[in-house]
Motif scaffolding. Sequence first.
Motif, PDB file in Angstrom:
ATOM      1  N   GLN A 168       0.830  -1.202   0.000  1.00 46.13           N
ATOM      2  CA  GLN A 168       0.000   0.000   0.000  1.00 46.13           C
ATOM      3  C   GLN A 168       0.872   1.262   0.000  1.00 46.13           C
ATOM      4  O   GLN A 168       2.044   1.219   0.379  1.00 46.13           O
ATOM      5  N   ASP A 169       0.276   2.381  -0.369  1.00 43.96           N
ATOM      6  CA  ASP A 169       1.028   3.639  -0.340  1.00 43.96           C
ATOM      7  C   ASP A 169       0.857   4.360   0.995  1.00 43.96           C
ATOM      8  O   ASP A 169       1.289   5.504   1.154  1.00 43.96           O
ATOM      9  N   THR A 170       0.233   3.682   1.960  1.00 43.03           N
ATOM     10  CA  THR A 170       0.098   4.233   3.309  1.00 43.03           C
ATOM     11  C   THR A 170       0.833   3.341   4.297  1.00 43.03           C
ATOM     12  O   THR A 170       1.127   2.181   4.014  1.00 43.03           O
ATOM     13  N   VAL A 171       1.099   3.906   5.492  1.00 39.11           N
ATOM     14  CA  VAL A 171       1.792   3.165   6.541  1.00 39.11           C
ATOM     15  C   VAL A 171       1.198   3.538   7.891  1.00 39.11           C
ATOM     16  O   VAL A 171       0.790   4.681   8.104  1.00 39.11           O
ATOM     17  N   GLY A 172       1.133   2.563   8.791  1.00 36.95           N
ATOM     18  CA  GLY A 172       0.720   2.835  10.163  1.00 36.95           C
ATOM     19  C   GLY A 172       1.944   3.152  11.005  1.00 36.95           C
ATOM     20  O   GLY A 172       2.914   2.394  11.010  1.00 36.95           O
ATOM     21  N   ILE A 173       1.901   4.272  11.716  1.00 40.35           N
ATOM     22  CA  ILE A 173       3.034   4.708  12.534  1.00 40.35           C
ATOM     23  C   ILE A 173       2.554   4.997  13.942  1.00 40.35           C
ATOM     24  O   ILE A 173       1.491   5.607  14.139  1.00 40.35           O
ATOM     25  N   ARG A 174       3.355   4.578  14.932  1.00 37.54           N
ATOM     26  CA  ARG A 174       3.046   4.946  16.305  1.00 37.54           C
ATOM     27  C   ARG A 174       4.311   5.097  17.130  1.00 37.54           C
ATOM     28  O   ARG A 174       5.378   4.587  16.773  1.00 37.54           O
ATOM     29  N   LEU A 175       4.164   5.814  18.238  1.00 33.01           N
ATOM     30  CA  LEU A 175       5.235   6.065  19.198  1.00 33.01           C
ATOM     31  C   LEU A 175       4.818   5.413  20.509  1.00 33.01           C
ATOM     32  O   LEU A 175       3.949   5.913  21.212  1.00 33.01           O
ATOM     33  N   PRO A 176       5.392   4.243  20.854  1.00 32.42           N
ATOM     34  CA  PRO A 176       4.926   3.505  22.037  1.00 32.42           C
ATOM     35  C   PRO A 176       5.302   4.192  23.341  1.00 32.42           C
ATOM     36  O   PRO A 176       6.249   4.983  23.402  1.00 32.42           O
ATOM     37  N   ALA A 177       4.578   3.852  24.407  1.00 32.24           N
ATOM     38  CA  ALA A 177       4.739   4.516  25.704  1.00 32.24           C
ATOM     39  C   ALA A 177       5.399   3.631  26.744  1.00 32.24           C
ATOM     40  O   ALA A 177       5.205   3.841  27.931  1.00 32.24           O
ATOM     41  N   HIS A 178       6.163   2.638  26.310  1.00 32.11           N
ATOM     42  CA  HIS A 178       6.851   1.761  27.262  1.00 32.11           C
ATOM     43  C   HIS A 178       8.324   2.149  27.324  1.00 32.11           C
ATOM     44  O   HIS A 178       8.985   2.292  26.285  1.00 32.11           O
ATOM     45  N   PRO A 179       8.898   2.332  28.522  1.00 31.99           N
ATOM     46  CA  PRO A 179      10.298   2.751  28.633  1.00 31.99           C
ATOM     47  C   PRO A 179      11.283   1.840  27.910  1.00 31.99           C
ATOM     48  O   PRO A 179      12.259   2.322  27.328  1.00 31.99           O
ATOM     49  N   VAL A 180      11.045   0.528  27.943  1.00 27.80           N
ATOM     50  CA  VAL A 180      11.942  -0.395  27.261  1.00 27.80           C
ATOM     51  C   VAL A 180      11.872  -0.190  25.748  1.00 27.80           C
ATOM     52  O   VAL A 180      12.893  -0.139  25.057  1.00 27.80           O
ATOM     53  N   ALA A 181      10.654  -0.068  25.226  1.00 29.29           N
ATOM     54  CA  ALA A 181      10.491   0.152  23.786  1.00 29.29           C
ATOM     55  C   ALA A 181      11.138   1.464  23.358  1.00 29.29           C
ATOM     56  O   ALA A 181      11.825   1.529  22.328  1.00 29.29           O
ATOM     57  N   LEU A 182      10.945   2.518  24.134  1.00 30.68           N
ATOM     58  CA  LEU A 182      11.515   3.823  23.788  1.00 30.68           C
ATOM     59  C   LEU A 182      13.035   3.786  23.822  1.00 30.68           C
ATOM     60  O   LEU A 182      13.704   4.344  22.941  1.00 30.68           O
ATOM     61  N   LYS A 183      13.595   3.131  24.824  1.00 27.90           N
ATOM     62  CA  LYS A 183      15.049   3.031  24.903  1.00 27.90           C
ATOM     63  C   LYS A 183      15.591   2.229  23.722  1.00 27.90           C
ATOM     64  O   LYS A 183      16.607   2.592  23.122  1.00 27.90           O
ATOM     65  N   LEU A 184      14.919   1.155  23.379  1.00 27.50           N
ATOM     66  CA  LEU A 184      15.336   0.343  22.240  1.00 27.50           C
ATOM     67  C   LEU A 184      15.290   1.158  20.949  1.00 27.50           C
ATOM     68  O   LEU A 184      16.229   1.121  20.143  1.00 27.50           O
ATOM     69  N   LEU A 185      14.224   1.901  20.767  1.00 25.09           N
ATOM     70  CA  LEU A 185      14.077   2.721  19.564  1.00 25.09           C
ATOM     71  C   LEU A 185      15.144   3.804  19.484  1.00 25.09           C
ATOM     72  O   LEU A 185      15.645   4.132  18.405  1.00 25.09           O
ATOM     73  N   ASN A 186      15.508   4.357  20.622  1.00 25.22           N
ATOM     74  CA  ASN A 186      16.520   5.404  20.630  1.00 25.22           C
ATOM     75  C   ASN A 186      17.931   4.868  20.491  1.00 25.22           C
ATOM     76  O   ASN A 186      18.860   5.623  20.184  1.00 25.22           O
ATOM     77  N   MET A 187      18.105   3.545  20.711  1.00 26.70           N
ATOM     78  CA  MET A 187      19.432   2.945  20.596  1.00 26.70           C
ATOM     79  C   MET A 187      19.736   2.395  19.200  1.00 26.70           C
ATOM     80  O   MET A 187      20.884   2.073  18.912  1.00 26.70           O
ATOM     81  N   ILE A 188      18.727   2.260  18.347  1.00 26.60           N
ATOM     82  CA  ILE A 188      18.985   1.639  17.049  1.00 26.60           C
ATOM     83  C   ILE A 188      19.584   2.604  16.049  1.00 26.60           C
ATOM     84  O   ILE A 188      19.982   2.198  14.959  1.00 26.60           O
ATOM     85  N   GLY A 189      19.656   3.884  16.416  1.00 23.70           N
ATOM     86  CA  GLY A 189      20.338   4.842  15.571  1.00 23.70           C
ATOM     87  C   GLY A 189      19.412   5.812  14.875  1.00 23.70           C
ATOM     88  O   GLY A 189      18.196   5.602  14.810  1.00 23.70           O
ATOM     89  N   PRO A 190      19.973   6.916  14.353  1.00 25.04           N
ATOM     90  CA  PRO A 190      19.158   7.932  13.668  1.00 25.04           C
ATOM     91  C   PRO A 190      18.563   7.376  12.387  1.00 25.04           C
ATOM     92  O   PRO A 190      19.143   6.498  11.732  1.00 25.04           O
ATOM     93  N   ASN A 191      17.401   7.900  12.030  1.00 27.21           N
ATOM     94  CA  ASN A 191      16.701   7.472  10.814  1.00 27.21           C
ATOM     95  C   ASN A 191      16.453   5.966  10.782  1.00 27.21           C
ATOM     96  O   ASN A 191      16.504   5.330   9.721  1.00 27.21           O
ATOM     97  N   LYS A 192      16.212   5.395  11.966  1.00 29.17           N
ATOM     98  CA  LYS A 192      15.855   3.988  12.073  1.00 29.17           C
ATOM     99  C   LYS A 192      14.521   3.869  12.811  1.00 29.17           C
ATOM    100  O   LYS A 192      14.195   4.707  13.673  1.00 29.17           O
ATOM    101  N   ALA A 193      13.776   2.831  12.473  1.00 24.99           N
ATOM    102  CA  ALA A 193      12.500   2.548  13.133  1.00 24.99           C
ATOM    103  C   ALA A 193      12.330   1.044  13.193  1.00 24.99           C
ATOM    104  O   ALA A 193      13.049   0.290  12.526  1.00 24.99           O
TER     105      ALA A 193
END
Length: 339
Positions: A117-142
Amino acid sequence: MVMVLDKEKLDQKQLEKVAAAARLLKEGGIVAFPTETVYGLGVDATNTDAVRKVYEIKQRPTDHPLIVHIGHITQLDYWAQEIPEAAWLLARHFWPGPLTLILRRSPHIPDCVTGGQDTVGIRLPAHPVALKLLNMIGPNKAIAAPSANLYGRISPTTAAHVSATLNNKIDMILDGGSCKVGLESTIISFEHGTVFLLRPGGIPVSAIELVLNKPVISHKSKAPVTRVPGALPSHYAPTTPLQLFHLPELIQTANKLAAQNLHTVVITWSEINSSQLSAPNIQHVRMSRDPVHYGQHLYALLHRYDQAPYNYILMETPPELPAWLAISDRLQRASYAHL
């Protein structure tokens, strides 16, 4: 391997475990991680080989899109484009939190993440572990992540739920405790100034309407055709047949099954007289009348009794009230195959 983490506060040792998970993701690995909704089965969203592995492990149709998880709201316009102001308004108000926005995807997202599809589902989770993991994978990464379970089955809200089915198939499970919300995110889309509800979830529709100061239209009426997670008629289902009944029929059905020497779990939110379900092969469980508390414990309860030797799970139909919409949606889909 399972890494146990204190989800409220991460010490140095725990941070090292999250860092190890981040390295695995950057190397193309697959990591189950906690969010406030359910556990996700995460991979680098730009690694097409890793994304395809997720589909294979879950036995998930490849046209059924994944949700892209980001670590900060400022990353939204990297992964999406042509973002309407209503989407920014909801993101600023509810993120981090259990809200997924369906937006026009950016060129950074591969076709295999969106099911073409030309659309995507995006969210910003509210769990400290998830946020730390997301911030550790590097810039321009998801992280692209569906729920960490086999396709169509009960979503996992603990690391043990993940381990029971996927432990030998993935690289790591980060254990952040029980998920606080316990139901998947609300999914919202936008079309020509209209806001659509594609899946009820952790954010009530009334709260979204209050922020937008406009109505949200149900996907069952005028929503555009968009494939989103958890929208098929049969989903979130235990292997044990699950059926929904209003209370009088529920009691009658349970007693009929008991007379046939079948073992049944009966789950109600109403208070009933124990003599109405007195057969020894009936297990009665009364859930909370509070929909938030009910939602927090629903999947864990279904996991528990699905793993036990019962022939049927019979559940009382939820109240027809807006606050129960997400629960009603999940139970209708969980019972669909046994109607």
